[in-house]
Scaffold this motif. Structure first.
Motif, short mmCIF file in Angstrom:
data_model
loop_
_atom_site.label_atom_id
_atom_site.label_comp_id
_atom_site.label_asym_id
_atom_site.label_seq_id
_atom_site.Cartn_x
_atom_site.Cartn_y
_atom_site.Cartn_z
N SER A 72 85.83 46.68 -0.87
CA SER A 72 86.85 46.25 -1.87
C SER A 72 88.26 46.33 -1.31
CB SER A 72 86.73 47.03 -3.18
OG SER A 72 86.97 48.39 -3.02
N ALA A 73 88.44 45.75 -0.11
CA ALA A 73 89.78 45.65 0.47
C ALA A 73 90.42 44.33 0.02
CB ALA A 73 89.70 45.70 2.00
N VAL A 74 91.74 44.34 -0.14
CA VAL A 74 92.47 43.12 -0.53
C VAL A 74 92.33 42.10 0.59
CG1 VAL A 74 94.79 42.23 -1.05
CG2 VAL A 74 94.07 44.47 -1.92
N PRO A 75 92.14 40.81 0.38
CA PRO A 75 92.12 40.09 -0.90
C PRO A 75 90.72 39.90 -1.49
CG PRO A 75 92.28 38.54 0.90
CD PRO A 75 92.14 39.89 1.52
N PHE A 76 89.79 40.80 -1.16
CA PHE A 76 88.41 40.66 -1.67
C PHE A 76 88.08 41.79 -2.64
CE2 PHE A 76 88.80 39.01 2.64
CZ PHE A 76 88.50 37.67 2.42
N HIS A 77 89.11 42.20 -3.39
CA HIS A 77 88.99 43.38 -4.25
C HIS A 77 88.74 43.02 -5.71
CE1 HIS A 77 92.93 41.70 -4.89
NE2 HIS A 77 92.94 42.32 -6.06
#
Length: 474
Positions: free
Chosen positions: A216-221
């Motif tokens: 869940s790291a940005v931008p896939f959060h």
């Protein structure tokens, strides 16, 4: 064949245990929930003992599965996280009437997937482990079938998870297409000999995008706040711990082992998602009133801090990440033990405002929670401070000065919402008194609170184990 199976023994034991517990549940019915729950905890403890006493350096299935100090360290964290999550779920599941014998079985099967991910040394074994974990997690997110929010959480997680798996698979196929290998050491050797082509850069980007979703790291959060809020709280506690550790271990193994010679290419991506995750975790958490959503943004921020150590790409960096993940796991499980005990007249409450007056009704609990929140904020001399110190020092040594400074600034902003909860506990007008925590919640909460306080004196064991784990790749 027997030699091949020895390194995989913890996974085999867990898989057999899960199948046996599933059969027990099927034949005995819903009365078996208690037995299956504690049977699952026992299976995880047996696997943990085997990981600790089993071989420390071995490989199986033609080198596609490896056991080394790094896999041992991460498997211990994953097993502890899963076992604790099952223990914490036992009572709330029964109270809220979503408890079924399938839940602990699914958690055990997800853990088998996590352990396969941690030991994966090949693109195919990586994908098998990842999917085994993910398929179990999709079901677990929507385990409370009568709750609209839980069903929505499971559906969102499934749709976005399928998208990320597709991206990862596409990237893996590109890596295979341009190198002719699926094994991590062979991919690294090809990159060293022939350099990094444009096609390989595309493959690398897709693989990292798929893995960034899992942590869940940005931008896939985007799935994280909704799934954390919608899933039953014990499931959220599970999601916040072991799966994050396993996915992060996989990210480390892929970039440090398979993509080591392409360091310049992946370092830029890791630096960007580290900064974006820290910033979003710090700023988006400020306006939250629901404590589970707040913990979702907190976890996004913490993954960003851990990525700072990985961006360094050095022994110190990976050791720092390993220490950070150990501290994060314990602190998060302790915080969720308290969130699980937030009940009024038997009904769960989730608003931060519901903690008002906790310092008067349960002073020891209020103090313990304050210590855990200060640790998450990174305030010295608590454990969380040392986690951040190790990753920022690694970034400074790797001359990533801007990233380290931005990390410190994001920590300052993020500290606001942790300190706001402490202010609610100690200074706001008391709300109606909360129910007393159960014995399991008390034990997990107490252990975590003591851990963050004594880490400064007794953390040497974790630090030296993390250093040994990091040297696996160098």
């Amino acid at each position: 064949m027997t030699l091949d199976l020895m390194p995989v023994m913890p996974e085999i034991l867990l898989a057999i245990g899960a199948l046996a517990l599933l059969m027990l549940g099927v034949f005995v019915g819903e009365k078996s929930v208690g037995v299956v729950t504690w049977g699952a905890v026992l299976a995880l403890v047996v696997a943990l003992v085997w990981v600790l006493v089993g071989p420390t350096s071995a490989s199986a299935f033609g080198g596609t599965f490896v056991v080394d100090p790094f896999s041992t360290f991460m498997k211990v964290l994953a097993l502890v996280g899963s076992a604790t999550a099952i223990v914490l779920s036992a009572r709330p599941a029964a109270t809220d009437k979503w408890g079924r014998f399938e839940y602990p079985v699914l958690v055990v099967l997800a853990t088998v997937g996590m352990m396969a991910m941690i030991s994966a040394n090949d693109l195919i074994s990586l994908y098998l482990g990842l999917e085994l974990q993910s398929l179990a997690l999709y079901v677990v997110a929507s385990i409370d079938r009568d709750n609209l929010k839980s069903t929505e959480a499971g559906l969102k997680y499934f749709v976005l998870g399928a998208l990320s798996s597709g991206m990862l698979l596409y990237g893996a196929s590109m890596l295979y297409g341009f190198t002719g290998h699926t094994g991590f050491p062979e991919i690294a050797a090809h990159l060293k000999a022939h350099g990094v082509s444009l096609g390989l850069v595309f493959g690398l980007v897709f693989v990292l995008a798929g893995l960034a979703f899992k942590i869940s790291a940005v931008p896939f959060h985007m799935w994280t706040p909704d799934v954390y809020e919608g899933a039953p709280t014990p499931v959220t506690a599970f999601f916040a711990g072991a799966p994050k550790v396993a996915a992060f271990a996989l990210v480390i193994r892929v970039v440090a082992e398979a993509l080591g010679p392409a360091g310049h290419n992946w370092q830029q991506i890791i630096v960007f998602i580290a900064f974006a995750s820290m910033a979003l975790g710090a700023f988006a958490g400020i306006g939250q009133t629901n404590i589970k959503r707040l913990m979702a943004y907190s976890s996004i921020g913490h993954m960003g801090y851990a990525l700072v150590g990985l961006a360094a790409g050095t022994v110190q960096g990976i050791a720092g990440v390993s220490i950070y993940l150990a501290i994060y796991l314990v602190t998060t499980l302790g915080t969720f033990a308290l969130i699980l005990s937030m009940r009024r007249d038997g009904k769960a409450v989730e608003d931060i405002a519901d903690l008002a007056g906790l310092s008067r009704s349960q002073p020891l609990v209020a103090f313990g929670l304050s210590m855990l929140l200060f640790s998450l904020a990174g305030i010295p001399p608590l454990a969380g401070f040392f986690g951040k110190l190790y990753v920022f020092l690694a970034a400074v040594e790797a001359k990533l000065f801007v990233l380290a400074v931005l990390g410190v600034l994001a920590s300052v902003v993020g500290a606001f919402y942790y300190i706001r909860i402490v202010k609610v506990i100690y200074f706001d007008e008391p709300a109606a008194e909360l129910d007393r925590p159960s014995i399991e919640q008390k034990v997990v909460f107490a252990v975590a609170s003591i851990f963050v306080l004594v880490f400064v004196f007794a953390g040497n064991g974790i630090v030296s184990a993390a250093n040994a784990a990091a040297k696996t790749f160098f």
